[in-house]
Design an enzyme around this catalytic site. Structure first.
Site, PDB file in Angstrom:
ATOM      1  N   ASP A  59      46.793  38.988  32.641  1.00 18.07           N
ATOM      2  CA  ASP A  59      45.368  39.153  32.930  1.00 18.07           C
ATOM      3  C   ASP A  59      44.746  37.861  33.462  1.00 18.07           C
ATOM      4  O   ASP A  59      45.202  36.761  33.130  1.00 18.07           O
ATOM      5  CB  ASP A  59      44.603  39.517  31.645  1.00 18.07           C
TER       6      ASP A  59
ATOM      7  N   HIS B  14      48.072  35.993  29.421  1.00 20.70           N
ATOM      8  CA  HIS B  14      46.922  35.608  30.240  1.00 20.70           C
ATOM      9  C   HIS B  14      47.265  34.555  31.278  1.00 20.70           C
ATOM     10  O   HIS B  14      47.822  33.509  30.955  1.00 20.70           O
ATOM     11  CB  HIS B  14      45.770  35.149  29.343  1.00 20.70           C
TER      12      HIS B  14
HETATM   13 ZN   LIG Z   1      40.573  39.119  30.958  1.00 23.40          ZN
END
Ligand SMILES: [Zn+2]
Length: 203
Positions: free
Chosen positions: A32, A172
């Site tokens: 992400d 992430h």
């Molecule tokens: Zn995010």
């Protein structure tokens, strides 16, 4: 805190995708918040070395800033998907503003069908407006890489302990998480392969 999404939460939101149905030992690795100029090339090099594909949930503002990185992700055979234009928290904004932000990101990837809500925070009204157009993808395995007092060993443990067939794992693509997974990403991928898992980026 949960490294897997509890069944009761999954049951409250049946139209969201928490884990994939699969007859094979396939898993879905997702990143992400990119693209980002230092972390994205590093992730791509590890994935290439391990010869696997992943899904990148990208933020529109970052796409506009670093379009060449999006090109690199696609060229390597990975999937790109919508993570909103400005990383809005669905619980803190009106559904009109929320949808407009997603559509603004979607203009940058018109063929995309996948959306992941920032922070995993989305309301039932927002889901209703989005679910015809997008598959809304959450996760069942949270690595907690974004937590500042975690360690690479704990991030690896969260992934290895909780991954099963059909799992959707989230990491992430940003600086503050990268320090928690750069020492272990390649080893974790290898250990998952040793357990018989294969990696998919097809939804
Ligand atoms: Zn995010």
């Amino acid at each position: 805190m949960f490294a897997t999404t509890p069944k009761f939460i999954q049951a409250l939101f049946p139209s969201l995708v928490w884990r994939k149905e699969t007859l094979n030992k396939e898993i879905w690795l997702t990143f992400d918040d990119g693209p980002e100029p230092e972390v994205t090339p590093w992730i791509l090099s590890v994935l290439k070395k391990e010869n696997i594909t992943a899904t990148f949930f990208l933020v529109g503002e970052q796409i506009e800033e670093f379009p060449e990185l999006v090109g690199a992700i696609i060229k390597e055979g990975h999937t790109i998907a919508n993570h909103s234009y400005s990383h809005k928290n669905g619980w803190l904004c009106t559904k009109e503003k929320y949808i407009a932000d997603i559509e603004k990101c979607q203009e940058l990837m018109p063929n995309n069908k996948l959306y992941r809500p920032p922070y995993g925070k989305i309301t039932k009204a927002q889901i209703t407006l989005l679910k015809e157009k997008y598959k809304i993808i959450l996760w069942d395995v949270l690595s907690w890489d974004f937590q500042q007092n975690t360690s690479p060993e704990r991030v690896q443990g969260n992934i290895l302990k909780n991954t099963k067939e059909g799992s959707i794992i989230v990491l992430h693509n940003n600086q503050k998480s990268h320090k928690n997974f750069f020492p272990i990403l390649e080893d974790t991928i290898q250990k998952l392969k040793e357990k018989g898992f294969s990696f998919s980026a097809t939804w």
